[in-house]
Motif scaffolding. Structure first.
Motif, PDB file in Angstrom:
ATOM      1  N   GLN A  97      -1.979   0.524 -14.627  1.00  0.00           N
ATOM      2  CA  GLN A  97      -0.608   0.322 -15.095  1.00  0.00           C
ATOM      3  C   GLN A  97      -0.008  -0.982 -14.570  1.00  0.00           C
ATOM      4  O   GLN A  97       1.178  -1.243 -14.752  1.00  0.00           O
ATOM      5  CB  GLN A  97       0.266   1.511 -14.673  1.00  0.00           C
ATOM      6  N   GLY A  98      -0.829  -1.785 -13.911  1.00  0.00           N
ATOM      7  CA  GLY A  98      -0.351  -3.064 -13.395  1.00  0.00           C
ATOM      8  C   GLY A  98       0.408  -2.966 -12.093  1.00  0.00           C
ATOM      9  O   GLY A  98       1.056  -3.928 -11.664  1.00  0.00           O
ATOM     10  N   THR A  99       0.334  -1.818 -11.442  1.00  0.00           N
ATOM     11  CA  THR A  99       1.081  -1.563 -10.215  1.00  0.00           C
ATOM     12  C   THR A  99       0.148  -1.612  -9.009  1.00  0.00           C
ATOM     13  O   THR A  99      -1.023  -1.242  -9.112  1.00  0.00           O
ATOM     14  CB  THR A  99       1.751  -0.178 -10.288  1.00  0.00           C
ATOM     15  N   SER A 100       0.641  -2.059  -7.874  1.00  0.00           N
ATOM     16  CA  SER A 100      -0.128  -2.040  -6.634  1.00  0.00           C
ATOM     17  C   SER A 100       0.010  -0.670  -5.978  1.00  0.00           C
ATOM     18  O   SER A 100       1.034   0.015  -6.124  1.00  0.00           O
ATOM     19  CB  SER A 100       0.356  -3.139  -5.685  1.00  0.00           C
ATOM     20  N   ALA A 101      -1.021  -0.293  -5.235  1.00  0.00           N
ATOM     21  CA  ALA A 101      -1.067   1.030  -4.616  1.00  0.00           C
ATOM     22  C   ALA A 101      -1.047   0.916  -3.106  1.00  0.00           C
ATOM     23  O   ALA A 101      -1.807   0.137  -2.515  1.00  0.00           O
ATOM     24  CB  ALA A 101      -2.324   1.779  -5.054  1.00  0.00           C
ATOM     25  N   GLY A 102      -0.185   1.703  -2.469  1.00  0.00           N
ATOM     26  CA  GLY A 102      -0.106   1.742  -1.018  1.00  0.00           C
ATOM     27  C   GLY A 102      -0.313   3.155  -0.509  1.00  0.00           C
ATOM     28  O   GLY A 102      -0.067   4.128  -1.229  1.00  0.00           O
ATOM     29  N   LEU A 103      -0.761   3.273   0.718  1.00  0.00           N
ATOM     30  CA  LEU A 103      -0.939   4.583   1.345  1.00  0.00           C
ATOM     31  C   LEU A 103      -0.285   4.573   2.713  1.00  0.00           C
ATOM     32  O   LEU A 103      -0.509   3.662   3.514  1.00  0.00           O
ATOM     33  CB  LEU A 103      -2.424   4.924   1.499  1.00  0.00           C
ATOM     34  N   GLN A 104       0.542   5.595   2.956  1.00  0.00           N
ATOM     35  CA  GLN A 104       1.173   5.753   4.265  1.00  0.00           C
ATOM     36  C   GLN A 104       0.278   6.620   5.140  1.00  0.00           C
ATOM     37  O   GLN A 104       0.007   7.779   4.809  1.00  0.00           O
ATOM     38  CB  GLN A 104       2.554   6.393   4.134  1.00  0.00           C
ATOM     39  N   LEU A 105      -0.195   6.060   6.243  1.00  0.00           N
ATOM     40  CA  LEU A 105      -1.060   6.767   7.182  1.00  0.00           C
ATOM     41  C   LEU A 105      -0.204   7.375   8.281  1.00  0.00           C
ATOM     42  O   LEU A 105       0.643   6.694   8.868  1.00  0.00           O
ATOM     43  CB  LEU A 105      -2.079   5.810   7.778  1.00  0.00           C
ATOM     44  N   ALA A 106      -0.453   8.661   8.583  1.00  0.00           N
ATOM     45  CA  ALA A 106       0.492   9.368   9.445  1.00  0.00           C
ATOM     46  C   ALA A 106      -0.186  10.386  10.346  1.00  0.00           C
ATOM     47  O   ALA A 106      -1.281  10.891  10.055  1.00  0.00           O
ATOM     48  CB  ALA A 106       1.530  10.086   8.578  1.00  0.00           C
ATOM     49  N   HIS A 107       0.496  10.668  11.448  1.00  0.00           N
ATOM     50  CA  HIS A 107       0.174  11.792  12.323  1.00  0.00           C
ATOM     51  C   HIS A 107       1.501  12.412  12.713  1.00  0.00           C
ATOM     52  O   HIS A 107       2.384  11.736  13.239  1.00  0.00           O
ATOM     53  CB  HIS A 107      -0.585  11.322  13.557  1.00  0.00           C
TER      54      HIS A 107
END
Length: 363
Positions: A97-107
């Motif tokens: 879709q032309g969008t960048s993907a991010g991931l939030q890493l958590a504990h």
């Protein structure tokens, strides 16, 4: 004719150019019924719809770096290769879709092992007999209403640093463009940062430098295993809203240190570490916190919190208060908010989904 809009100006961080400054905040879904951390169809449709709606960056929800780091058993994870493969399917669609993907890493630390936010009448700590697990923190100080955690040993802190690094490597291998470290909302890294939850007397407690050590080690650990082109965000709660707690000045100092260690961008929120405080809720109530960190630490930041109209979002970025805005609930109500915002601001976009072109607003 297209108008000039700060909100729809691309933004480049390291090797990634985001097509606009209107981004999706990480939002927990509590939708992993199998309790295995593997995202499935809900996450594909949920995150895919937000990408289709025109956002410049979609940051997936707080994703645990280990089983015990989950907020609830229904959380997503990134501690196995199987989880990474499942995320890859979702990232591929977001990119389509032309969008960048991010991931939030958590504990989650002492706020782990709780009942999910929906689907049950239970609340608070989930008993081990019902699928819960023992929790850990900087000190054996419970979050109000939750079970008491066990203070992490120095060796256990090092193991959590390794967990963050391993999750980051898997995330990049799965195709994520941006990584975000969750050091806000009262979760584990925030628990170390705040003197209200960190009562340690070793090198991870006491002074601000000691309380920030864990976070800086996580940044170093991630930077050691991902390419220099990968942007690394940090989400901070800028204040605990409590006397003698974590505050804006400490956030500025630690953001500066984090930038020196390789963090690129700071996602500024607030609260979550203690209860019984007054939070000044109102439209854009956290924007001044973002601006404070941006100007005092000389770093790039995003603002989040009760940002609900295109004009409001445009003003935040155009005025220089923040470099981008993150939306949460407004995007749940209206996944196509970015497309609508562009229309209301007089901006012509070339990334409308072709299947939806017939629905474009016409002047």
């Amino acid at each position: 004719m297209s108008s000039v809009s700060a909100l729809f100006t691309p933004f480049t961080v390291r090797g990634v150019t985001l097509r606009n400054r209107l981004w999706v905040a990480p939002m927990c879904q509590y939708s992993i019924d199998q309790h295995d951390g593997i995202p499935r169809d809900w996450h594909l449709v949920h995150l895919g719809a937000l990408a289709r709606g025109g956002a410049g960056l979609v940051i997936a929800e707080a994703t645990a770096v280990s089983p015990e780091g989950r907020i609830s058993a229904e959380d997503t994870g990134m501690w196995t290769d199987e989880q990474a493969r499942a995320w890859q399917r979702i990232v591929t669609f977001i990119h389509s879709q032309g969008t960048s993907a991010g991931l939030q890493l958590a504990h989650a630390g002492r706020k782990a092992s709780v009942w999910p936010a929906w689907g049950t009448e239970q609340a608070g700590t989930r008993p081990i007999g019902d699928g819960g697990w023992p929790t850990v923190s900087a000190s054996a100080v419970p979050f109000p209403g939750y079970d008491s955690p066990v203070a992490l040993t120095v060796d256990e802190i090092a193991a959590v640093v390794d967990d963050f690094a391993s999750a980051a490597r898997r995330a990049v291998d799965a195709g994520f463009d941006v990584l975000e470290i969750h050091a806000a909302h009262g979760y584990l890294l925030h628990q170390f940062l705040s003197p209200l939850s960190n009562l340690r007397t070793d090198r991870y407690g006491g002074s601000l430098a000691n309380r920030a050590r864990f976070l800086l080690e996580v940044i170093d650990g991630i930077r050691a295993v991902v390419a220099d082109t990968v942007p690394l965000f940090v989400r901070f709660s800028a204040t605990d809203y409590a006397p003698d707690g974590w505050n804006e000045e400490q956030t500025v100092t630690v953001a500066g240190w984090a930038a020196e260690h390789g963090a690129d961008f700071f996602d500024i929120s607030s609260g979550g570490n203690v209860t019984g405080v007054t939070i000044p809720l109102g439209p854009g109530y956290q924007v001044p916190l973002a601006e404070f960190v941006k100007t005092r630490a000389d770093v790039a930041v995003s603002a989040v919190g009760l940002i609900t109209t295109p004009a409001q979002a445009e003003e935040i970025v155009a005025s220089g208060q923040a470099d981008a805005v993150l939306l949460g609930r407004q995007l749940l109500r209206d996944p196509h908010f970015p497309l609508r915002a562009a229309h209301e601001l007089g901006v012509s976009l070339d990334y409308w989904p072709p299947q939806y072109l017939r629905a474009q607003w016409r002047d």
